[in-house]
Motif scaffolding. Structure first.
Motif, PDB file in Angstrom:
ATOM      1  N   TYR A 325      16.084 -53.308  32.508  1.00  0.00           N
ATOM      2  CA  TYR A 325      17.233 -54.138  32.114  1.00  0.00           C
ATOM      3  C   TYR A 325      18.433 -53.649  32.940  1.00  0.00           C
ATOM      4  O   TYR A 325      18.999 -52.586  32.661  1.00  0.00           O
ATOM      5  N   GLY A 326      18.814 -54.417  33.967  1.00  0.00           N
ATOM      6  CA  GLY A 326      19.837 -53.950  34.904  1.00  0.00           C
ATOM      7  C   GLY A 326      21.206 -54.588  34.754  1.00  0.00           C
ATOM      8  O   GLY A 326      21.376 -55.608  34.090  1.00  0.00           O
ATOM      9  N   HIS A 327      22.205 -53.959  35.417  1.00  0.00           N
ATOM     10  CA  HIS A 327      23.596 -54.430  35.527  1.00  0.00           C
ATOM     11  C   HIS A 327      24.364 -54.386  34.194  1.00  0.00           C
ATOM     12  O   HIS A 327      25.301 -55.169  33.998  1.00  0.00           O
ATOM     13  N   GLN A 328      23.980 -53.503  33.288  1.00  0.00           N
ATOM     14  CA  GLN A 328      24.619 -53.468  31.971  1.00  0.00           C
ATOM     15  C   GLN A 328      26.068 -52.966  32.062  1.00  0.00           C
ATOM     16  O   GLN A 328      26.399 -52.117  32.888  1.00  0.00           O
ATOM     17  N   SER A 329      26.889 -53.513  31.197  1.00  0.00           N
ATOM     18  CA  SER A 329      28.267 -53.023  31.109  1.00  0.00           C
ATOM     19  C   SER A 329      28.311 -51.709  30.331  1.00  0.00           C
ATOM     20  O   SER A 329      29.117 -50.822  30.628  1.00  0.00           O
ATOM     21  N   ARG A 330      27.407 -51.593  29.354  1.00  0.00           N
ATOM     22  CA  ARG A 330      27.335 -50.362  28.537  1.00  0.00           C
ATOM     23  C   ARG A 330      25.908 -50.179  28.052  1.00  0.00           C
ATOM     24  O   ARG A 330      25.248 -51.134  27.643  1.00  0.00           O
ATOM     25  N   ILE A 331      25.416 -48.952  28.127  1.00  0.00           N
ATOM     26  CA  ILE A 331      24.050 -48.635  27.706  1.00  0.00           C
ATOM     27  C   ILE A 331      24.065 -48.145  26.266  1.00  0.00           C
ATOM     28  O   ILE A 331      24.921 -47.343  25.881  1.00  0.00           O
ATOM     29  N   GLY A 332      23.075 -48.613  25.482  1.00  0.00           N
ATOM     30  CA  GLY A 332      23.064 -48.270  24.057  1.00  0.00           C
ATOM     31  C   GLY A 332      21.978 -47.290  23.644  1.00  0.00           C
ATOM     32  O   GLY A 332      21.820 -47.020  22.445  1.00  0.00           O
ATOM     33  N   VAL A 333      21.209 -46.754  24.588  1.00  0.00           N
ATOM     34  CA  VAL A 333      20.123 -45.822  24.260  1.00  0.00           C
ATOM     35  C   VAL A 333      20.154 -44.646  25.238  1.00  0.00           C
ATOM     36  O   VAL A 333      20.888 -44.667  26.227  1.00  0.00           O
ATOM     37  N   SER A 334      19.332 -43.648  24.949  1.00  0.00           N
ATOM     38  CA  SER A 334      19.245 -42.462  25.801  1.00  0.00           C
ATOM     39  C   SER A 334      17.784 -42.208  26.167  1.00  0.00           C
ATOM     40  O   SER A 334      16.860 -42.686  25.492  1.00  0.00           O
ATOM     41  N   VAL A 335      17.567 -41.434  27.230  1.00  0.00           N
ATOM     42  CA  VAL A 335      16.222 -41.080  27.656  1.00  0.00           C
ATOM     43  C   VAL A 335      15.504 -40.345  26.511  1.00  0.00           C
ATOM     44  O   VAL A 335      16.067 -39.458  25.875  1.00  0.00           O
ATOM     45  N   GLY A 336      14.258 -40.755  26.245  1.00  0.00           N
ATOM     46  CA  GLY A 336      13.474 -40.140  25.179  1.00  0.00           C
ATOM     47  C   GLY A 336      13.524 -40.892  23.871  1.00  0.00           C
ATOM     48  O   GLY A 336      12.699 -40.646  22.978  1.00  0.00           O
ATOM     49  N   ASP A 337      14.485 -41.844  23.724  1.00  0.00           N
ATOM     50  CA  ASP A 337      14.572 -42.627  22.488  1.00  0.00           C
ATOM     51  C   ASP A 337      13.345 -43.523  22.327  1.00  0.00           C
ATOM     52  O   ASP A 337      12.891 -44.145  23.304  1.00  0.00           O
ATOM     53  N   LYS A 338      12.809 -43.572  21.106  1.00  0.00           N
ATOM     54  CA  LYS A 338      11.751 -44.526  20.776  1.00  0.00           C
ATOM     55  C   LYS A 338      12.406 -45.777  20.233  1.00  0.00           C
ATOM     56  O   LYS A 338      13.203 -45.701  19.294  1.00  0.00           O
ATOM     57  N   VAL A 339      12.117 -46.913  20.833  1.00  0.00           N
ATOM     58  CA  VAL A 339      12.755 -48.163  20.415  1.00  0.00           C
ATOM     59  C   VAL A 339      11.688 -49.144  19.940  1.00  0.00           C
ATOM     60  O   VAL A 339      10.526 -49.054  20.318  1.00  0.00           O
ATOM     61  N   LYS A 340      12.134 -50.069  19.106  1.00  0.00           N
ATOM     62  CA  LYS A 340      11.256 -51.123  18.612  1.00  0.00           C
ATOM     63  C   LYS A 340      11.626 -52.450  19.280  1.00  0.00           C
ATOM     64  O   LYS A 340      12.758 -52.645  19.728  1.00  0.00           O
ATOM     65  N   ALA A 341      10.693 -53.355  19.324  1.00  0.00           N
ATOM     66  CA  ALA A 341      10.962 -54.684  19.879  1.00  0.00           C
ATOM     67  C   ALA A 341      12.116 -55.327  19.128  1.00  0.00           C
ATOM     68  O   ALA A 341      12.153 -55.311  17.900  1.00  0.00           O
ATOM     69  N   GLY A 342      13.082 -55.884  19.881  1.00  0.00           N
ATOM     70  CA  GLY A 342      14.232 -56.541  19.268  1.00  0.00           C
ATOM     71  C   GLY A 342      15.397 -55.607  19.003  1.00  0.00           C
ATOM     72  O   GLY A 342      16.466 -56.065  18.589  1.00  0.00           O
ATOM     73  N   GLU A 343      15.256 -54.326  19.254  1.00  0.00           N
ATOM     74  CA  GLU A 343      16.343 -53.370  19.041  1.00  0.00           C
ATOM     75  C   GLU A 343      17.332 -53.459  20.207  1.00  0.00           C
ATOM     76  O   GLU A 343      16.946 -53.624  21.369  1.00  0.00           O
ATOM     77  N   VAL A 344      18.644 -53.336  19.887  1.00  0.00           N
ATOM     78  CA  VAL A 344      19.677 -53.404  20.933  1.00  0.00           C
ATOM     79  C   VAL A 344      19.610 -52.142  21.791  1.00  0.00           C
ATOM     80  O   VAL A 344      19.669 -51.026  21.278  1.00  0.00           O
ATOM     81  N   ILE A 345      19.489 -52.359  23.086  1.00  0.00           N
ATOM     82  CA  ILE A 345      19.409 -51.211  24.004  1.00  0.00           C
ATOM     83  C   ILE A 345      20.601 -51.144  24.963  1.00  0.00           C
ATOM     84  O   ILE A 345      20.775 -50.162  25.699  1.00  0.00           O
TER      85      ILE A 345
END
Length: 377
Positions: A325-345
């Motif tokens: 997911y490129g060109h983001q204005s702001r990132i909402g996660v960090s390396v190592g985070d486990k995310v679920k489908a539909g979660e804001v990243i």
């Protein structure tokens, strides 16, 4: 909205097709960071190359303009040279005419001088000779009148020659002034052309230096690409142990409500480089700050500034599937985070090589790019 496909492939291939749950997670994280640092350096080098290319184009335009000016200056110089040559020839011809008039004047003066001297030396004898040689009084008067007219005619011719001599002398002075002016214009034209030639040499030298700088940066970029590929291979080996694990399927659209595609997956003319290249993802326009959702469950293996992608997130979904997911204005996660489908990243932006707010969305299978929209049909 993306970099050339080769750069894009190098940028993301290292994270594709693997899970990031191996026991050697610390080493993997360090290696990913090294890869990210290399890509950032490559992006900076590419920026410098772009600046050099712009400067090169500008120099070439200046050189082209100078060439036109030099051609004009050369024409002017040739015209002033021809004008000077003609003026010099006119002066020489006029001077020759003046010399001839002076000689003629001196010769006529000498004739008159001898005639007057003879009259003076002979005195009344000349009149007696005229008298005795005359047949009668009328003949005497006629002879005397003829003699007087002869002297007067000499004087008139002398005056005419002097007038002609004065006129030629004045003409010669005017021609000399014109010649001097032509010489001055010729000097100015030669100086102007010499200055333009000097500028042209400077620009040519600057262009050569620019070319050398581009070559040096290109060589440096090639070395960085080789290092990046080596690190990518190391990452593949570190993640090989978990390549078969499946963490989640790609089934959630990352920008609900925004279905317009500004640049689809496939070959295209790059909007920035203007070169034909492979677009390894799909561009989805959306207002800046729009929330970006994870396309499937997984583990964040990269979150941060990532070369041409700007602020980017890469999720490993296991089984060889990754999403970017490129060109983001702001990132909402960090390396190592486990995310679920539909979660804001993260949130839509225009960082990196971008021409406006949008999401560059990629899906790769075992490192190979594929059309991401096929997962949502």
């Amino acid at each position: 909205m993306q970099k050339q496909w080769a750069m894009s492939l190098i940028l993301t291939a290292v994270f594709l097709g693997s899970s990031v749950m191996p026991l050697r997670a610390g080493e993997l994280g360090d290696t990913i960071q090294q890869q990210q640092d290399l890509k950032q350096e490559q992006s900076q080098i590419q920026g410098k190359l772009n600046q050099l290319t712009f400067s090169e184009d500008k120099l070439k335009a200046q050189i082209q303009d100078l060439s036109k000016q030099i051609t004009t200056a050369q024409t002017t110089l040739s015209l002033t040279q021809a004008s000077y040559n003609k003026a010099q020839t006119d002066v020489m011809n006029s001077q020759r005419d003046l010399d001839e008039r002076i000689k003629e004047l001196e010769a006529r003066r000498e004739v008159l001088k001898k005639r007057v001297r003879g009259i003076y030396e002979e005195g009344q004898l000349s009149y007696l000779e005229i008298l005795f040689q005359s047949t009668d009084l009328g003949d005497f008067i006629s002879r005397l009148e003829y003699f007087s007219k002869l002297v007067g005619n000499d004087q008139q011719i002398l005056a005419e020659i002097k007038t002609q001599k004065d006129q030629v002398e004045q003409k010669t002075k005017e021609l000399q002034a014109r010649r001097d002016q032509a010489s001055q214009l010729q000097t100015q034209a030669a100086k102007a052309k010499a200055e333009l030639d000097g500028k042209n040499q400077q620009y040519q030298a600057a262009l050569a230096q620019n070319k050398k700088a581009q070559d040096d940066l290109s060589e440096q970029n090639a070395r960085l690409a080789a290092d990046s590929n080596a690190i990518a291979e190391k990452i593949r080996k570190l993640t090989a142990a978990s390549a078969g694990k499946v963490l989640g399927t790609i089934s959630t659209y990352p920008l609900p409500g925004y279905y317009e595609i500004s640049d689809p997956y496939g070959w295209r003319i790059h909007p920035i480089t203007q070169q034909k290249s492979m677009h390894t993802g799909t561009d989805i326009p959306a207002p800046g700050g729009t929330a970006i959702l994870a396309a499937g469950s997984g583990v964040v293996i990269m979150a941060g500034l990532y070369g041409a992608y700007g602020n980017a997130v890469i999720i490993d979904h296991g089984g060889g599937y990754t999403s970017l997911y490129g060109h983001q204005s702001r990132i909402g996660v960090s390396v190592g985070d486990k995310v679920k489908a539909g979660e804001v990243i993260g949130y839509v932006g225009s960082t990196g090589w971008s021409t406006g707010d949008h999401l560059h969305f990629e899906v790769r299978v075992n490192g190979n790019p594929t059309d991401p929209l096929q997962f949502f049909h």
